[in-house]
Motif scaffolding. Structure first.
Motif, short mmCIF file in Angstrom:
data_model
loop_
_atom_site.label_atom_id
_atom_site.label_comp_id
_atom_site.label_asym_id
_atom_site.label_seq_id
_atom_site.Cartn_x
_atom_site.Cartn_y
_atom_site.Cartn_z
N ALA A 199 -40.11 -7.67 -170.18
CA ALA A 199 -41.02 -8.81 -170.32
C ALA A 199 -40.14 -9.69 -171.16
O ALA A 199 -41.30 -10.91 -171.41
N CYS A 200 -39.39 -9.66 -172.07
CA CYS A 200 -38.93 -10.63 -172.49
C CYS A 200 -38.17 -11.17 -171.05
O CYS A 200 -37.79 -13.07 -171.28
N ALA A 201 -37.84 -11.35 -169.99
CA ALA A 201 -37.56 -11.90 -168.52
C ALA A 201 -38.94 -12.77 -168.42
O ALA A 201 -38.44 -14.30 -168.10
N GLU A 202 -40.32 -12.19 -168.89
CA GLU A 202 -41.11 -12.69 -168.80
C GLU A 202 -41.71 -14.62 -169.46
O GLU A 202 -42.23 -15.02 -169.11
N GLU A 203 -41.48 -14.31 -170.38
CA GLU A 203 -41.11 -15.23 -172.09
C GLU A 203 -39.69 -15.72 -171.43
O GLU A 203 -40.36 -16.91 -172.33
N GLY A 204 -39.21 -15.70 -170.60
CA GLY A 204 -38.17 -17.41 -169.73
C GLY A 204 -36.73 -16.75 -171.20
O GLY A 204 -36.39 -17.81 -170.99
#
Length: 294
Positions: A232-237
């Motif tokens: 989820a954090c990776a999705e937010e960049g």
């Protein structure tokens, strides 16, 4: 201490399942404005936007997907408790599973599928550290543990390890971060923000060794025990992450993550850990049967 309002969470969960406020409201026998108001209160309590309008329905944000996964677990366990106390089902068709948070949810789902196909009553808690879960297994509070490392010879119980997954690893990032990194792999990982597993996980140790061998040094910006939170954090960049290559397409669809490069030579392995007592459980036997020769 501010307690989470589970009525609000339940309404949000129903909206997530239905895909729209209107459809969820019909099932709940409430008006759409009432359901929307409850979700707004949940968002205020959590400090995150959980849903956004999309056409005639709604879509979950990254925070919303994480909240939905936890809601799914919470209310599924509540239903499991209700049924276990109310139906008098045979113990052999119930299975209590503890999954370490580092084990990706899609792998947990695949592993549990044979038990669900038997119409077994599965209760699965995805949290905790492997050592804590093994203690629960030894005490008879769990029938099965899913972990990123096998149980060693010095565990508090005679354990049997079943390798449920083994595969290569890929580095993933959001599209924007992927563009900033450039295409010179693996040197592009130098200084890149890294969303790392916690230091007590097998994957973290393997990642550190892989980077050291290739003389690349990403900058660890967060150490997270929960694989779902990492994605989820990776999705937010917020950073790059490492995931099983077999899940790359699914993570691309769910979290819009793109491949940065293959971590050649780095394989991820996950294990189902049981005791001799566990094999008296038909659901556990069904889960482990495909992996007995691994």
């Amino acid at each position: 201490m501010q307690w989470l309002n589970y009525h609000h969470l339940y309404y949000f969960w129903q909206v997530g399942k239905a895909g729209s406020v209107q459809a969820a409201a019909r099932g709940l026998r409430l008006t759409p404005p009432t359901v929307s108001a409850q979700i707004h209160r949940l968002e205020a309590a959590l400090g995150h936007r959980l849903i956004v309008r999309r056409g005639r329905g709604v879509a979950l944000t990254a925070a919303g997907r994480l909240a939905y996964e936890h809601a799914e677990e919470i209310f599924s366990r509540g239903e499991a408790l209700r049924r276990a106390l109310g139906t008098g089902e045979a113990p052999s068709m119930r299975v209590l599973v503890g999954a370490a948070a580092v084990v990706p949810r899609p792998i947990v789902r695949q592993v549990l599928a044979p038990a669900l196909a038997l119409a077994a009553h599965v209760t699965c808690a995805v949290d905790g550290r492997p050592t804590e879960l093994l203690a629960e297994l030894a005490a008879g509070h769990l029938d099965l543990v899913l972990s990123d490392a096998p149980a060693g010879p010095f565990q508090p119980v005679v354990a049997f390890n079943h390798r449920i997954f083994s595969g290569p690893t890929v580095w993933l990032a959001s599209a924007a971060l992927r563009r900033r990194l450039g295409r010179s792999f693996p040197s592009c990982l130098n200084g890149a923000p890294l969303l790392a597993p916690t230091r007590d996980s097998m994957l973290r140790r393997s990642l550190d060794q892989w980077c050291e061998a290739r003389r690349v040094r990403p900058q660890v910006v967060a150490e997270l025990a929960d694989s779902a939170l990492i994605y989820a954090c990776a999705e937010e960049g917020l950073g790059i992450c490492a995931a099983p290559s077999a899940l790359a397409d699914e993570l691309g669809r769910r979290h819009r993550l793109q491949r940065v490069g293959q971590a050649r030579g780095l394989r991820q392995r996950f294990f189902a850990i049981t005791t001799q007592r566990s094999f008296d459980n038909a659901a556990v036997a069904a889960i482990c049967r495909p992996h007995r020769d691994h």
